[in-house]
Design an enzyme around this catalytic site. Structure first.
Site, short mmCIF file in Angstrom:
data_model
loop_
_atom_site.label_atom_id
_atom_site.label_comp_id
_atom_site.label_asym_id
_atom_site.label_seq_id
_atom_site.Cartn_x
_atom_site.Cartn_y
_atom_site.Cartn_z
N TYR A 14 2.33 1.42 16.37
CA TYR A 14 3.11 0.40 15.66
C TYR A 14 4.40 1.06 15.20
O TYR A 14 4.49 2.28 15.17
CB TYR A 14 2.32 -0.19 14.47
N SER A 259 3.51 2.65 1.95
CA SER A 259 2.39 3.19 2.72
C SER A 259 1.66 2.08 3.47
O SER A 259 1.58 0.95 3.00
CB SER A 259 1.42 3.93 1.81
N LYS A 260 1.16 2.47 4.62
CA LYS A 260 0.49 1.52 5.51
C LYS A 260 -0.70 0.87 4.81
O LYS A 260 -1.06 -0.26 5.08
CB LYS A 260 0.03 2.30 6.74
N ARG A 261 -1.32 1.64 3.89
CA ARG A 261 -2.53 1.12 3.25
C ARG A 261 -2.23 0.03 2.23
O ARG A 261 -3.02 -0.88 2.05
CB ARG A 261 -3.30 2.26 2.58
#
Ligand code: GLU
Length: 492
Positions: A14, A259-261
């Protein structure tokens, strides 16, 4: 020498918005300075490979309109490479690196290291006990090259490490941060060639940037600690240093690194929700860079004209989704209705509001709704909130205050008067409907909220919404008459 910049992602499947911003700054810098923007794929970490990652990456850049001049491209589903410095994919350049590793070994700037994994684990554990950030302890650093070559010939497993000067202050000019001073003592002896024969990032990046004629390294600030190792490598190989620009981190509204989280970070997700690429690009450019004037809505061309690293901030830029939504709304408001309708259709099909078979037949109808409600849309997926209001001829009133208004004494008279006008109307576009309202106002004396809000409730069930005349015109005469008549019967 002409300016050449590169974006060098390790494809992960991604595209992080931070990567798109780096690519965007590369692109603007190259355009502004008559340079070339190169896309190089850094895929030497074979453990992190993801299928189709390169294609996804290029698709995302293509969507965003930030295309490179050299590197891999996809044509009819097939990858091709363009440019004189290929291959632009590191895993296809593996033979390139070894001679330079050998050069460094011979000149004493690198050494063979035979330390086993167990030994390195021990060193790390000891370092941890002492509270030192783990680093290699230099065990093989001073071994003889002849001796080492014999061990290699005998088949022993090895890596090659860079011999970092022990205590040297490195000073370099960063285009964003100004003069940066770092000491080589803070970097350990980095592995340059792994046991599997693959170069590490540091080795490959320096060799490729040099061979590809890269003049400016533009990248995120997380790469700053790598810079001393790379400066030493350039020196050891006798190559001129490129210029550096380390871009500030992208932070969320809590001022933590995006952040991706916890945050939406994938460009693909913004595309999926129906953000317009030009809005995302405009917004991202401003996360870290500020133009001189007050105006924030700018085309890529306008931003490119003004772009300079002097106006990129050293501290993190905030990715505020609310601001992005505001900006995207500005772009949607000015976008072409046919384009927006094409974008809207998949959301309507996916949510079952319209049937895929009837797509073409619905286009003009959806376009009218899009044109009416686009001023309210923050991103195109929200279209599904607005279309259902135009479907069916039954009105439900659930809201207490709307219910109170529809029960006012004048409402049956109002509905009768309007229905009478509508039924005999020849034209039913918004200006014609407006004229009919004026006539009813004159004839019945009903005006203001009592006229407009009550009619809106009778037509849509809601007190507020988009332009009422347009809404009525889109619904059409028969539908509006049915809706108003049934509201009179059921609620008044
Ligand atoms: N391959 C690195 C990355 O994943 C490139 C860093 C650099 O630009 O030097 O971002």
């Amino acid at each position: 020498m002409s300016n050449r910049v590169r974006f060098a992602p390790s494809p992960t499947g991604y595209v992080h918005v931070g990567s798109l911003r780096t690519a965007l700054y590369d692109y603007m810098f190259a355009r502004k300075h008559d340079g070339k923007y190169v896309l190089r794929i850094e895929d030497t970490d074979r453990t992190r490979l993801v299928d189709d990652a390169i294609e996804n990456l290029i698709n995302a850049f293509e969507w965003a309109g930030i295309m490179h001049d050299e590197g891999p491209f996809f044509e009819e589903g097939k990858m091709v490479q363009r440019g004189d410095y290929g291959s632009y994919i590191q895993s296809e350049r593996l033979d390139t690196y070894r001679p330079y590793v050998d050069q460094l070994l011979e000149s004493g700037h690198a050494y063979y290291c035979f330390c086993s994994k167990e030994r390195l684990d021990e060193v790390r554990a000891k370092n941890k006990e002492k509270g030192i950030i783990s680093g290699y302890d230099g065990h093989c650093r001073d071994g003889s090259l002849e001796e080492a070559k014999k061990r290699v010939a005998a088949g022993e497993s090895y890596v090659v490490r860079l011999k970092m000067p022990e205590d040297r202050e490195l000073v370099f000019e960063d285009m964003v941060r100004g003069t940066v001073k770092m000491n080589t003592a803070d970097s350990d002896d980095q592995v340059l060639l792994k046991a599997d024969g693959f170069p590490t990032y540091h080795m490959a990046v320096v060799v490729d940037d040099h061979l590809m004629g890269i003049t400016h390294m533009i990248r995120g600030e997380e790469w700053l600690p790598s810079t001393p190792k790379q400066i030493i490598l350039y020196e050891a190989l006798g190559w001129p240093q490129p210029k550096y620009a380390h871009l500030p981190n992208i932070l969320n509204t809590e001022k933590k690194k995006l952040s991706k989280r916890h945050d939406s970070v994938a460009v693909e997700d913004f595309k999926k929700k129906g953000y317009l690429p030009e809005a995302l690009i405009n917004f991202l450019a401003l996360v870290g860079w500020s133009p001189e004037g007050e105006e924030e809505i700018m085309t890529l061309e306008e931003m490119t004209k003004q772009f300079s690293f002097e106006r990129v901030s050293k501290s993190g830029g905030v990715f505020d989704v609310q601001k992005l939504n505001w900006m995207n709304n500005q772009y949607i408001k000015n976008a072409d209705d046919d384009r927006l309708t094409d974008l809207a259709m998949p959301y309507l099909v996916e949510s079952g509001i319209i049937n895929e078979d009837g797509l073409e037949g619905h286009f003009d109808w959806v376009k009218k709704i899009v044109s009416l409600v686009k001023e309210k849309l923050e991103y195109m997926a929200q279209i599904t909130d607005y279309v259902p209001l135009f479907i069916g001829d039954v009105v439900e009133i659930t809201d207490d205050s709307a219910m109170e208004m529809i029960k006012l004494d004048h409402v049956p008279t109002l509905i009768d008067a309007l229905v009478g006008k509508f039924e005999s109307a020849e034209a039913f576009d918004a200006p014609s409907v407006k004229k009919l309202f004026k006539e009813v106002q004159k004839e019945t004396g009903i005006k203001g909220k009592n006229l407009f809000m009550c009619t809106r409730i009778a037509v849509t069930g809601q007190e507020h919404g988009s332009d009422l005349m347009e809404t009525i015109a889109i619904l059409g005469k028969d539908n509006v008459v049915k809706r108003m008549t049934s509201v009179k019967e059921n609620y008044c």
